[in-house]
Design an enzyme around this catalytic site. Sequence first.
Site, PDB file in Angstrom:
ATOM      1  N   SER A 288       0.809  -1.210   0.000  1.00  0.00           N
ATOM      2  CA  SER A 288       0.000   0.000   0.000  1.00  0.00           C
ATOM      3  C   SER A 288       0.848   1.268   0.000  1.00  0.00           C
ATOM      4  CB  SER A 288      -0.934   0.000   1.215  1.00  0.00           C
ATOM      5  OG  SER A 288      -0.188   0.096   2.404  1.00  0.00           O
TER       6      SER A 288
ATOM      7  N   LYS B  64      -0.265   5.776   6.338  1.00  0.00           N
ATOM      8  CA  LYS B  64      -0.603   6.716   5.275  1.00  0.00           C
ATOM      9  C   LYS B  64      -0.144   8.120   5.616  1.00  0.00           C
ATOM     10  CE  LYS B  64      -4.340   4.374   2.987  1.00  0.00           C
ATOM     11  NZ  LYS B  64      -4.260   3.142   3.794  1.00  0.00           N
TER      12      LYS B  64
END
Lengths: 201, 201
Positions: free
Chosen positions: A121, A159
């Site tokens: 990711s 993130k």
Amino acid sequence: MSYRLTRRQQEIYDYLVENQEEFHHPPTLDELCLALGLSSKGSLHKQIQALINAGLVDPMNNQRRGIRLTQPPGAEGELPMMGYIAAGQPIEAIDHNERMEVPAFLRTGGDCYVLEVRGDSMIDEGILDGDRIVVEHRETACNGEIVVALVDGCEATLKRIEQKRGAVILHPANPNMKPMKYRPGQVQIQGVLVGQMRSYH
Amino acid sequence: MSYRLTRRQQEIYDYLVENQEEFHHPPTLDELCLALGLSSKGSLHKQIQALINAGLVDPMNNQRRGIRLTQPPGAEGELPMMGYIAAGQPIEAIDHNERMEVPAFLRTGGDCYVLEVRGDSMIDEGILDGDRIVVEHRETACNGEIVVALVDGCEATLKRIEQKRGAVILHPANPNMKPMKYRPGQVQIQGVLVGQMRSYH
DNA sequence: ACTGTAAGAGAACAGATTGAAAACATATTT
DNA sequence: AAATATGTTTTCAATCTGTTCTCTTACAGT
């Protein structure tokens, strides 16, 4: 054994931990007085003595080698390996107490730990499957930092964060995924990315 | 065992570590006195003796070979930082003998060193501008390994290698660039990528 | 208000550390 | 062998730095 420190003693100890780089040699009582704004080393000596009794500072029996902490904090050079992080899943904790060698420049003065990354990711940030990341444990982050965040109390993700008035946006680095927008209460920051390591063998 | 050094002893030791390049022969007591601003070698001798007891300096029993450090300092967990590598350019060496802490699992038993990456030529392998890479010094590599290679004797690059009969192909990880095909003689392998580190602060 | 604790100033002390000087011992060169 | 260079040892004085004391102030809490 661990005596209770007074406020001032704690303050002085914190100062020593923070600024141990400042003095390229262990500071003398006089130097520390100067740095702390005291004008009597006798007073300081009493405080330091308390820290020595608490086992936080090396005793200096009439020797003149300056004040040094017993264990250069973060001494062992090893950080705890807490588990695996995969986007969209809870952090998978490791049961046995594993530790991992981490160079000083890959961590901060704060409370750091290591996670192993599962999945791609963050591939566009140069973080691949299997990489080890160093995370500083913190509840808050600045915009633009990469955080370990817990969404809705269970999904962990790694993130880049953007905090606006009334909204938190998490930007994945992988262009196949889209930024996600949340209410501030939904997103709980668990730490901030400070370092990364990869082994090719 | 590691005796605790006095402040002056630390200073002198630090000086020796810093300036070991200065003296292309190990310095004599007199030379060191001059450099340190002392006027009595007897005094210095006492200090050096302390460093010898601490195991930091080679004992010199009446030999006159100057003062030398026991271990090229930083021999343990540290690797030499050799310079910068940017695709298509020679490796830019660093003059002063910098060293860098590297965890054991990011290196091999072999002879390893550290380079800092300049540019984005390996961005798709997750190696970004500014990353530190750990390289094992070797003349040969297996297909698929990422190597530091010298092309035509001057251009250094960091690429995945494929060695065929009569040809060597270097695959950049950045899709904007194309694989390059060379004659075996053109490509000289300088080392193999074994580890990578990145700091986010 | 009284009391106890923490904190700081300042003075005085003790002994560790440093440095100079000189004399000596051993290696290297002439 | 003599001369020189360099390491070793000792002695002594000066200084630095940790230690101990006393006194004062401020603050918190029965």
